[in-house]
Design a protein around this motif. Structure first.
Motif, short mmCIF file in Angstrom:
data_model
loop_
_atom_site.label_atom_id
_atom_site.label_comp_id
_atom_site.label_asym_id
_atom_site.label_seq_id
_atom_site.Cartn_x
_atom_site.Cartn_y
_atom_site.Cartn_z
N ARG A 132 -8.28 1.68 -0.10
CA ARG A 132 -9.33 2.63 0.24
C ARG A 132 -10.46 1.90 0.97
O ARG A 132 -10.71 0.73 0.70
CB ARG A 132 -9.89 3.29 -1.02
N GLN B 171 -8.44 -2.68 -2.65
CA GLN B 171 -7.02 -2.59 -2.94
C GLN B 171 -6.85 -2.57 -4.45
O GLN B 171 -7.31 -3.46 -5.13
CB GLN B 171 -6.38 -3.85 -2.34
N CYS C 131 0.24 -0.25 -4.71
CA CYS C 131 -1.22 -0.32 -4.74
C CYS C 131 -1.79 0.75 -3.82
O CYS C 131 -1.07 1.32 -3.01
CB CYS C 131 -1.72 -1.70 -4.31
N THR C 132 -3.07 1.04 -4.00
CA THR C 132 -3.76 1.94 -3.08
C THR C 132 -4.75 1.12 -2.27
O THR C 132 -5.26 0.11 -2.76
CB THR C 132 -4.52 3.05 -3.84
N PRO D 121 0.83 -1.21 0.00
CA PRO D 121 0.00 0.00 0.00
C PRO D 121 0.86 1.26 0.00
O PRO D 121 1.84 1.35 0.75
CB PRO D 121 -0.82 -0.11 1.30
N GLY D 122 0.53 2.20 -0.87
CA GLY D 122 1.28 3.43 -0.95
C GLY D 122 2.44 3.36 -1.92
O GLY D 122 3.03 4.38 -2.27
#
Ligand SMILES: [Zn+2]
Length: 157
Positions: free
Chosen positions: A78, A90, A75-76, A71-72
């Motif tokens: 939320r 994701q 991938c993101t 993450p970051g």
């Protein structure tokens, strides 16, 4: 019957590749293509030998392009609402494929439910001594393997 753990070397190889992917990404975030190559190889081996990987491993790999999802970085993550429930979505930044996971602490994965265990099923097959699952960092794997082979030695005598 229950002999020594099958595909032990393959599990070690999967674990090595997965950790190597984490390492090269931690060393240099530009190494995404290399990490993807490691994860793709890991996925291919697991698929070919029909080895099940732990959900904690599976969820960090993109199903579309095999990227290691951090993450970051790759991938993101939320939080979304839908169908009256909250989800973690994701999204892979390489291929834009998204996966969503239910945010429910009471939710049990199929493999963790009691009815998924062989001893709770009316199945004539003998129970597996070791779940056929690759842990992300199996530091204690050799010990477990030792235990299992000892127990199976007992049952054979
Ligand atoms: Zn992807």
């Amino acid at each position: 019957m229950a002999g020594p753990v099958k595909d032990r070397e393959a599990f070690q190889r999967l674990s090595f590749l997965y950790q190597a992917a984490h390492c090269v990404l931690a060393q240099d975030p530009e190494n995404q293509a290399l990490a993807r190559f490691y994860c793709h190889t890991e996925k291919t081996i697991a698929k070919r030998l029909v080895l099940r990987r732990d959900p904690s491993v599976k969820r960090t790999l993109c199903r579309g392009c095999s990227s290691l999802l951090v993450p970051g970085l790759t991938c993101t993550q939320r939080q979304r609402r839908g169908r009256g429930q909250r989800w973690t979505v994701q999204t892979c930044l390489t291929c834009q494929r998204s996966q969503r996971f239910l945010n429910d602490p009471k939710h049990l994965l199929w493999g963790d439910r009691p009815e998924a265990q062989l001893e709770n099923q009316a199945d004539p097959k003998p129970p597996q001594p070791l779940p056929n699952v690759a842990q992300p960092f199996p530091a204690h794997l050799p010990e477990q393997v030792q235990e299992v082979s000892e127990t199976s030695g007992f049952s054979l005598q």
